[in-house]
Each structure stands twice: as C-alpha cells, then as structure tokens.
Design a protein around this motif. Structure first.
Motif, PDB file in Angstrom:
ATOM      1  N   PHE A   1      34.740 -19.711   0.901  1.00 20.34           N
ATOM      2  CA  PHE A   1      33.554 -19.957   1.709  1.00 20.34           C
ATOM      3  C   PHE A   1      33.386 -18.836   2.715  1.00 20.34           C
ATOM      4  O   PHE A   1      34.356 -18.391   3.334  1.00 20.34           O
ATOM      5  CB  PHE A   1      33.674 -21.297   2.436  1.00 20.34           C
ATOM      6  CG  PHE A   1      32.469 -21.641   3.278  1.00 20.34           C
ATOM      7  CD1 PHE A   1      31.212 -21.778   2.705  1.00 20.34           C
ATOM      8  CD2 PHE A   1      32.593 -21.812   4.648  1.00 20.34           C
ATOM      9  CE1 PHE A   1      30.093 -22.084   3.480  1.00 20.34           C
ATOM     10  CE2 PHE A   1      31.487 -22.122   5.434  1.00 20.34           C
ATOM     11  CZ  PHE A   1      30.233 -22.255   4.843  1.00 20.34           C
TER      12      PHE A   1
ATOM     13  N   VAL B   1      38.297 -21.885  -4.319  1.00 16.79           N
ATOM     14  CA  VAL B   1      37.089 -21.955  -3.479  1.00 16.79           C
ATOM     15  C   VAL B   1      37.177 -20.877  -2.404  1.00 16.79           C
ATOM     16  O   VAL B   1      38.224 -20.703  -1.772  1.00 16.79           O
ATOM     17  CB  VAL B   1      36.948 -23.338  -2.810  1.00 16.79           C
ATOM     18  CG1 VAL B   1      35.852 -23.316  -1.746  1.00 16.79           C
ATOM     19  CG2 VAL B   1      36.653 -24.417  -3.841  1.00 16.79           C
TER      20      VAL B   1
ATOM     21  N   LEU C   1      29.039 -19.986  -0.876  1.00 20.41           N
ATOM     22  CA  LEU C   1      30.200 -20.718  -1.360  1.00 20.41           C
ATOM     23  C   LEU C   1      30.468 -20.320  -2.805  1.00 20.41           C
ATOM     24  O   LEU C   1      29.638 -20.527  -3.681  1.00 20.41           O
ATOM     25  CB  LEU C   1      29.953 -22.222  -1.267  1.00 20.41           C
ATOM     26  CG  LEU C   1      31.083 -23.157  -1.703  1.00 20.41           C
ATOM     27  CD1 LEU C   1      32.269 -23.048  -0.753  1.00 20.41           C
ATOM     28  CD2 LEU C   1      30.594 -24.605  -1.761  1.00 20.41           C
ATOM     29  N   TYR C   2      31.627 -19.723  -3.030  1.00 19.97           N
ATOM     30  CA  TYR C   2      32.068 -19.352  -4.378  1.00 19.97           C
ATOM     31  C   TYR C   2      33.111 -20.366  -4.820  1.00 19.97           C
ATOM     32  O   TYR C   2      34.004 -20.718  -4.037  1.00 19.97           O
ATOM     33  CB  TYR C   2      32.692 -17.961  -4.385  1.00 19.97           C
ATOM     34  CG  TYR C   2      31.778 -16.838  -3.968  1.00 19.97           C
ATOM     35  CD1 TYR C   2      31.086 -16.085  -4.915  1.00 19.97           C
ATOM     36  CD2 TYR C   2      31.628 -16.502  -2.623  1.00 19.97           C
ATOM     37  CE1 TYR C   2      30.267 -15.028  -4.531  1.00 19.97           C
ATOM     38  CE2 TYR C   2      30.799 -15.462  -2.228  1.00 19.97           C
ATOM     39  CZ  TYR C   2      30.124 -14.726  -3.190  1.00 19.97           C
ATOM     40  OH  TYR C   2      29.314 -13.690  -2.803  1.00 19.97           O
ATOM     41  N   TYR C   3      33.056 -20.804  -6.063  1.00 16.45           N
ATOM     42  CA  TYR C   3      34.059 -21.762  -6.521  1.00 16.45           C
ATOM     43  C   TYR C   3      34.209 -21.675  -8.030  1.00 16.45           C
ATOM     44  O   TYR C   3      33.314 -21.230  -8.747  1.00 16.45           O
ATOM     45  CB  TYR C   3      33.701 -23.185  -6.091  1.00 16.45           C
ATOM     46  CG  TYR C   3      32.366 -23.700  -6.552  1.00 16.45           C
ATOM     47  CD1 TYR C   3      32.238 -24.450  -7.725  1.00 16.45           C
ATOM     48  CD2 TYR C   3      31.207 -23.463  -5.809  1.00 16.45           C
ATOM     49  CE1 TYR C   3      31.005 -24.940  -8.140  1.00 16.45           C
ATOM     50  CE2 TYR C   3      29.975 -23.943  -6.213  1.00 16.45           C
ATOM     51  CZ  TYR C   3      29.882 -24.682  -7.376  1.00 16.45           C
ATOM     52  OH  TYR C   3      28.656 -25.157  -7.793  1.00 16.45           O
TER      53      TYR C   3
ATOM     54  N   LEU D   1      37.918 -29.842  -6.856  1.00 16.20           N
ATOM     55  CA  LEU D   1      36.914 -28.878  -6.396  1.00 16.20           C
ATOM     56  C   LEU D   1      36.034 -29.466  -5.304  1.00 16.20           C
ATOM     57  O   LEU D   1      35.766 -28.812  -4.287  1.00 16.20           O
ATOM     58  CB  LEU D   1      36.028 -28.430  -7.563  1.00 16.20           C
ATOM     59  CG  LEU D   1      36.289 -27.059  -8.169  1.00 16.20           C
ATOM     60  CD1 LEU D   1      35.285 -26.779  -9.276  1.00 16.20           C
ATOM     61  CD2 LEU D   1      36.236 -25.956  -7.123  1.00 16.20           C
ATOM     62  N   GLU D   2      35.568 -30.679  -5.506  1.00 18.40           N
ATOM     63  CA  GLU D   2      34.668 -31.288  -4.516  1.00 18.40           C
ATOM     64  C   GLU D   2      35.368 -31.444  -3.172  1.00 18.40           C
ATOM     65  O   GLU D   2      34.774 -31.190  -2.116  1.00 18.40           O
ATOM     66  CB  GLU D   2      34.162 -32.643  -5.032  1.00 18.40           C
ATOM     67  CG  GLU D   2      33.188 -32.527  -6.199  1.00 18.40           C
ATOM     68  CD  GLU D   2      32.053 -31.545  -5.922  1.00 18.40           C
ATOM     69  OE1 GLU D   2      31.400 -31.661  -4.864  1.00 18.40           O
ATOM     70  OE2 GLU D   2      31.829 -30.652  -6.761  1.00 18.40           O
TER      71      GLU D   2
ATOM     72  N   LYS E   1      36.021 -27.816  -1.633  1.00 16.88           N
ATOM     73  CA  LYS E   1      34.746 -27.224  -1.191  1.00 16.88           C
ATOM     74  C   LYS E   1      34.363 -27.793   0.167  1.00 16.88           C
ATOM     75  O   LYS E   1      33.989 -27.052   1.083  1.00 16.88           O
ATOM     76  CB  LYS E   1      33.640 -27.507  -2.219  1.00 16.88           C
ATOM     77  CG  LYS E   1      33.670 -26.597  -3.433  1.00 16.88           C
ATOM     78  CD  LYS E   1      32.898 -27.156  -4.600  1.00 16.88           C
ATOM     79  CE  LYS E   1      31.430 -27.345  -4.356  1.00 16.88           C
ATOM     80  NZ  LYS E   1      30.726 -27.826  -5.574  1.00 16.88           N
ATOM     81  N   LYS E   2      34.461 -29.104   0.302  1.00 15.39           N
ATOM     82  CA  LYS E   2      34.114 -29.764   1.567  1.00 15.39           C
ATOM     83  C   LYS E   2      35.037 -29.294   2.686  1.00 15.39           C
ATOM     84  O   LYS E   2      34.575 -28.977   3.798  1.00 15.39           O
ATOM     85  CB  LYS E   2      34.202 -31.287   1.398  1.00 15.39           C
ATOM     86  CG  LYS E   2      33.774 -32.100   2.619  1.00 15.39           C
ATOM     87  CD  LYS E   2      33.721 -33.581   2.256  1.00 15.39           C
ATOM     88  CE  LYS E   2      33.208 -34.418   3.427  1.00 15.39           C
ATOM     89  NZ  LYS E   2      34.177 -34.480   4.546  1.00 15.39           N
TER      90      LYS E   2
ATOM     91  N   LYS F   1      28.401 -19.666  -7.758  1.00 21.54           N
ATOM     92  CA  LYS F   1      28.108 -19.347  -6.361  1.00 21.54           C
ATOM     93  C   LYS F   1      26.947 -20.223  -5.896  1.00 21.54           C
ATOM     94  O   LYS F   1      25.920 -20.322  -6.574  1.00 21.54           O
ATOM     95  CB  LYS F   1      27.703 -17.875  -6.204  1.00 21.54           C
ATOM     96  CG  LYS F   1      27.298 -17.501  -4.774  1.00 21.54           C
ATOM     97  CD  LYS F   1      26.775 -16.067  -4.694  1.00 21.54           C
ATOM     98  CE  LYS F   1      26.343 -15.703  -3.292  1.00 21.54           C
ATOM     99  NZ  LYS F   1      25.793 -14.323  -3.217  1.00 21.54           N
ATOM    100  N   GLN F   2      27.137 -20.839  -4.748  1.00 20.94           N
ATOM    101  CA  GLN F   2      26.045 -21.569  -4.106  1.00 20.94           C
ATOM    102  C   GLN F   2      25.539 -20.722  -2.943  1.00 20.94           C
ATOM    103  O   GLN F   2      26.291 -20.414  -2.013  1.00 20.94           O
ATOM    104  CB  GLN F   2      26.504 -22.939  -3.604  1.00 20.94           C
ATOM    105  CG  GLN F   2      25.383 -23.743  -2.951  1.00 20.94           C
ATOM    106  CD  GLN F   2      25.820 -25.151  -2.603  1.00 20.94           C
ATOM    107  OE1 GLN F   2      26.592 -25.778  -3.320  1.00 20.94           O
ATOM    108  NE2 GLN F   2      25.332 -25.659  -1.491  1.00 20.94           N
TER     109      GLN F   2
END
Length: 260
Positions: A118, A116, A125-127, A7-8, A11-12, A136-137
C-alpha cells in the motif's frame, strides 16, 4: 489456506497502517536511528503494532517476521509466516517525497504466496496471490486492473533505487546501454511494482536488503509474470534463519533480460 480471505484481511490492515503513517507524516516527527544507522520513526512503530496485532488476531496459528518485531527464531518451525515491513522506505518518509509503502506478505514453505503493498500518499494498493494473480487498485479512481509485465527486450526502462544505487548498477546499465532506453528511480518496494505494471522492465539490486523489503514485492511481480531470482540465479526464499538478502536479486519482465 484461504488466500482470498488472507488477502482481504491484509489489504485492510495495510490501508489502516497507511492511515496511521500519514497522521505522523503530517506532523513535525522525530527521527531516531537504529544500531545499523537506519532511521526509525513513531510511524514505523505504530504501524507495526497495528499490523502485528491484526495478524495475530485473525491468524493466530501463523508465524510473523517483522522488521520492527524481536525475532526469536521460532517462526522457522512454522510452514506459514507473515513477513512485514510496516514502513518500507523510511528514508523516503523522512525526506517527505511520498515514495514509501506498507508491505505485508505471507510465505508458505519459504515461498511468497500472498502479497500486499500500500502506498499511503497516493492510496494505490497493489496485491497478489499465487491463485488469483496480481492487481492494482488505483488510489484516485478505485479502478482495479490486472497486472502483467511487458514483453520488451529492447527500449527497456531500468528502474533503480532513489537512495541505494551504486557502481555495480551503473556498470550494468553501461554494459546494456543499447537495450536500455530510459533509467528511472523509485523508492521502497515501488520498484518491483513498476515492473509488474509495465512502467519499468528491469530492476537489479546489488545492495543488501532484508526479507521484509522484498517478500510482498516478490509475490506481486512474480504473479504478474516477472522473473524474480537472486543474482546467482537461485531462488529467493523466505522465513530463513538469516533474514538478510545478501546475494542481491533481480526482477525482470522476461528471461531474455536476465543479465550476467
């Protein structure tokens, strides 16, 4: 499989691809067309190159299926397959309405387990992962919220496509007009995200899509409690020989809103 690590990384990569897309979005870009008449821009190509390179570097043992990558079929021999749409909603990108996304998912034995999405224009950002749930961020505040679908069976919000709605959607809306309070539209995979975050309740898609259009959205919506199936109520699987989702699908907040 370390879902947290995966995930990390993705996401990046999704955020970085979003930055690449935005730089082109702000220019007078050229639009080309594929054999199926769908639009293609330098944003699709550059974002794809960045994502595929990053995935190959971090997870060389996993296969990759991408809309903008030549598929030789060997991916099907691998239990793990990343499914990528570097720019989902190219039509929305061309229209400059902001409703396009970067989609990256990982399927394990044909099931999406990490996803993810974006949104470059808003920074949202949904993940999700099957182990940790859906989140969600917020692009403005950075606040992270856990996503959970609504429990409504009345006063429903129907979300449909900005560019692909048709007669079958209209007929289903009319048939269930007593349950549906509002009809809204959204581009790309944002429709599934809206169900995941309670801003919509039902999303039915009768038209054709491909695996890369749905995999990340599927993972996020399902991790938020949604029911995600093909229109014949069978499982929507991934890393298939035929990448076309030719049966249609639905994403609904609860089983009572699965309609015939």
């Amino acid at each position: 499989m370390d879902q947290k690590k995966i995930l990390e990384v993705i996401k990046k990569l999704a955020v970085e691809a979003g930055d690449i897309i935005l730089k082109i979005y702000e220019t007078d870009f050229t639009v080309n067309y594929k054999e199926d008449a769908s639009p293609l821009t330098m944003a699709d190509k550059n974002a794809n190159a960045h994502i595929v390179k990053g995935l190959a570097e971090h997870f060389p043992e996993y296969a990759i299926l991408s809309e903008e990558l030549k598929d030789d079929g060997t991916r099907r021999e691998n239990d793990y397959c990343f499914i990528v749409d570097p720019l989902d909603g190219t039509k929305e990108f061309v229209k400059r309405n902001g409703q396009f996304t970067v989609n990256i998912a990982l399927a394990y034995r044909q099931h999406p387990v990490v996803g993810v999405i974006f949104v470059p224009v808003t920074g949202d950002l949904y993940y999700a992962s099957t182990e940790a749930g859906a989140y969600k961020q917020d692009g403005k505040t950075g606040e992270i919220t856990r996503l959970q679908v609504s429990d409504k069976t009345q006063q429903l919000i129907w979300v449909g496509s900005k560019s692909h709605s048709g007669e079958k959607e209209g007929a289903l809306i009319e048939k269930h007009k007593d349950e549906i309070a509002e009809v809204i539209s959204a581009g790309s995979s944002l429709k599934g995200c809206l169900v995941a975050e309670k801003r919509a309740d039902v999303y039915y898609r009768f038209g054709l899509t491909c695996e890369w259009d749905t995999a990340a959205m599927h993972c996020i919506a399902e991790a938020a409690g949604a029911v995600v199936k093909q229109l014949d109520h069978t499982e929507l699987l991934y890393n298939r020989e035929n990448t076309l989702n030719d049966k249609g699908f639905y994403i609904v907040n609860r089983a009572e809103n699965v309609w015939e």
